[in-house]
Design a protein around this motif. Sequence first.
Motif, PDB file in Angstrom:
ATOM      1  N   UNK A 148       0.844  -1.189   0.000  1.00 12.13           N
ATOM      2  CA  UNK A 148       0.000   0.000   0.000  1.00 12.13           C
ATOM      3  C   UNK A 148       0.883   1.245   0.000  1.00 12.13           C
ATOM      4  N   UNK A 149       0.423   2.283  -0.681  1.00  9.13           N
ATOM      5  CA  UNK A 149       1.233   3.475  -0.898  1.00  9.13           C
ATOM      6  C   UNK A 149       1.068   4.484   0.228  1.00  9.13           C
ATOM      7  N   UNK A 150       2.024   5.363   0.317  1.00 10.59           N
ATOM      8  CA  UNK A 150       2.019   6.379   1.356  1.00 10.59           C
ATOM      9  C   UNK A 150       0.812   7.307   1.188  1.00 10.59           C
ATOM     10  N   UNK A 151       0.150   7.591   2.309  1.00  6.71           N
ATOM     11  CA  UNK A 151      -0.959   8.540   2.323  1.00  6.71           C
ATOM     12  C   UNK A 151      -0.564   9.825   3.035  1.00  6.71           C
ATOM     13  N   UNK A 152       0.287   9.711   4.034  1.00  6.47           N
ATOM     14  CA  UNK A 152       0.678  10.906   4.773  1.00  6.47           C
ATOM     15  C   UNK A 152       1.579  10.565   5.942  1.00  6.47           C
ATOM     16  N   UNK A 161      -0.974  18.068  20.505  1.00  8.88           N
ATOM     17  CA  UNK A 161      -1.712  18.191  19.245  1.00  8.88           C
ATOM     18  C   UNK A 161      -1.282  17.123  18.246  1.00  8.88           C
ATOM     19  N   UNK A 162      -1.932  15.942  18.281  1.00 12.17           N
ATOM     20  CA  UNK A 162      -1.652  14.936  17.250  1.00 12.17           C
ATOM     21  C   UNK A 162      -2.034  15.471  15.869  1.00 12.17           C
ATOM     22  N   UNK A 163      -1.111  15.363  14.940  1.00 10.82           N
ATOM     23  CA  UNK A 163      -1.298  15.945  13.616  1.00 10.82           C
ATOM     24  C   UNK A 163      -1.164  14.863  12.547  1.00 10.82           C
ATOM     25  N   UNK A 164      -2.009  14.979  11.527  1.00 14.07           N
ATOM     26  CA  UNK A 164      -2.004  14.029  10.415  1.00 14.07           C
ATOM     27  C   UNK A 164      -1.908  14.830   9.121  1.00 14.07           C
ATOM     28  N   UNK A 165      -0.749  14.775   8.499  1.00 18.42           N
ATOM     29  CA  UNK A 165      -0.502  15.553   7.285  1.00 18.42           C
ATOM     30  C   UNK A 165      -0.621  14.629   6.080  1.00 18.42           C
ATOM     31  N   UNK A 166      -1.702  14.816   5.321  1.00 14.53           N
ATOM     32  CA  UNK A 166      -1.950  13.976   4.152  1.00 14.53           C
ATOM     33  C   UNK A 166      -1.566  14.678   2.854  1.00 14.53           C
ATOM     34  N   UNK A 167      -0.791  15.732   2.957  1.00 18.93           N
ATOM     35  CA  UNK A 167      -0.274  16.436   1.774  1.00 18.93           C
ATOM     36  C   UNK A 167       1.148  15.947   1.530  1.00 18.93           C
ATOM     37  N   UNK A 168       1.302  14.971   0.651  1.00 18.84           N
ATOM     38  CA  UNK A 168       2.610  14.338   0.487  1.00 18.84           C
ATOM     39  C   UNK A 168       3.384  14.823  -0.736  1.00 18.84           C
ATOM     40  N   UNK A 170       2.956  17.557  -4.536  1.00 16.15           N
ATOM     41  CA  UNK A 170       2.138  18.634  -5.100  1.00 16.15           C
ATOM     42  C   UNK A 170       0.804  18.175  -5.674  1.00 16.15           C
ATOM     43  N   UNK A 171       0.726  16.933  -6.173  1.00 14.77           N
ATOM     44  CA  UNK A 171      -0.530  16.453  -6.747  1.00 14.77           C
ATOM     45  C   UNK A 171      -1.302  15.534  -5.804  1.00 14.77           C
ATOM     46  N   UNK A 172      -0.816  15.343  -4.598  1.00 16.42           N
ATOM     47  CA  UNK A 172      -1.521  14.550  -3.585  1.00 16.42           C
ATOM     48  C   UNK A 172      -1.699  15.406  -2.345  1.00 16.42           C
ATOM     49  N   UNK A 173      -2.706  16.276  -2.409  1.00 17.61           N
ATOM     50  CA  UNK A 173      -3.013  17.215  -1.332  1.00 17.61           C
ATOM     51  C   UNK A 173      -4.370  16.829  -0.740  1.00 17.61           C
ATOM     52  N   UNK A 174      -4.346  15.980   0.286  1.00 19.09           N
ATOM     53  CA  UNK A 174      -5.575  15.428   0.844  1.00 19.09           C
ATOM     54  C   UNK A 174      -5.957  16.052   2.186  1.00 19.09           C
ATOM     55  N   UNK A 175      -5.161  16.989   2.666  1.00 19.51           N
ATOM     56  CA  UNK A 175      -5.544  17.701   3.872  1.00 19.51           C
ATOM     57  C   UNK A 175      -4.610  17.488   5.044  1.00 19.51           C
ATOM     58  N   UNK A 217     -11.923  19.506   5.422  1.00 19.56           N
ATOM     59  CA  UNK A 217     -13.134  18.999   6.035  1.00 19.56           C
ATOM     60  C   UNK A 217     -12.987  17.817   6.970  1.00 19.56           C
ATOM     61  N   UNK A 218     -11.771  17.433   7.308  1.00 20.02           N
ATOM     62  CA  UNK A 218     -11.589  16.307   8.227  1.00 20.02           C
ATOM     63  C   UNK A 218     -12.134  16.695   9.601  1.00 20.02           C
ATOM     64  N   UNK A 219     -13.026  15.878  10.131  1.00 14.78           N
ATOM     65  CA  UNK A 219     -13.672  16.195  11.404  1.00 14.78           C
ATOM     66  C   UNK A 219     -13.193  15.336  12.564  1.00 14.78           C
ATOM     67  N   UNK A 220     -12.832  14.094  12.285  1.00 15.70           N
ATOM     68  CA  UNK A 220     -12.403  13.212  13.368  1.00 15.70           C
ATOM     69  C   UNK A 220     -11.480  12.129  12.842  1.00 15.70           C
ATOM     70  N   UNK A 221     -10.689  11.580  13.757  1.00 14.21           N
ATOM     71  CA  UNK A 221      -9.761  10.501  13.435  1.00 14.21           C
ATOM     72  C   UNK A 221      -9.852   9.470  14.562  1.00 14.21           C
ATOM     73  N   UNK A 222      -9.964   8.207  14.187  1.00 15.26           N
ATOM     74  CA  UNK A 222      -9.929   7.113  15.148  1.00 15.26           C
ATOM     75  C   UNK A 222      -8.617   6.354  14.983  1.00 15.26           C
TER      76      UNK A 222
END
Length: 254
Positions: A148-152, A161-168, A170-175, A217-222
């Motif tokens: 499986x490929x990298x998402x972030x 502040x746990x942070x999840x950076x899904x912008x990996x 220039x063309x994969x900017x997921x938030x 628009x990310x609202x929650x993470x489990x």
Amino acid sequence: MHFNGLVLASLATAAVAAPTSNVFNDVYNFDATLEEFYSRVSAHIGRFADGPPPTNCDLSKVSVPSSSLPPATGTLKYVAIGRGTQNYTCADATADTLPSQIGAVANLYDASCIAANYPDLLDLATDIVLNFSLPAPGVQTPLAPANVEILGHHYFETTTTPTFNLNTTPDKQFGVALTSKKNSTTAPQGSIIGQFNVGYGAVPWLYLTSITGTTDGITSVYRVKTAGGAAPATCSGQPAAFQIQYSAQYFFYV
């Protein structure tokens, strides 16, 4: 979301050639769980011998695993396998001092299509990846053995502040999700306690909600299905700072 029939095909050779003799265990870190994973991959490949495998990654029927955490609301956007370390410090190396957690660092890999099309592989893959070498934070290569490929990337923006950076790229900017912990529950009995099931336990499952600074628009993470990552009971014999490897599943809702 890239785990599809082509990935299953790429695993075919490994599945067929996977060693089953104990002679090879030390060479390939091969065990019964990995054998089961490859066996299930082979079964999926066989299902599509006479027709194409599914190519969509519809998460509408996928939900976060059941637990005492608050129920999910909104729409499930991504499912990721996290592979990294939980990080701790010790003020001294005595049994009277408890380890303090100072965050975590992990690569996040896009398991959305596994969750949608091959759910029986998801939990197996999450446990198995803990026994493979820890990926370097900046590495973009797929996660073995699921390919499986990298998402972030997961890290802490501040100590709270746990942070999840899904912008990996220039063309994969997921938030980017900046979050706050709202609830936690102990990992279920039987969870993998560490690499090769040797360690101090699985870190808790978490429910995190987004705070100011979150995008897309990310609202929650489990954080669920954790394996490893827990610290020893005391700081006895521990260095001033140390890391414990872990894996987990992360469900992102919008």
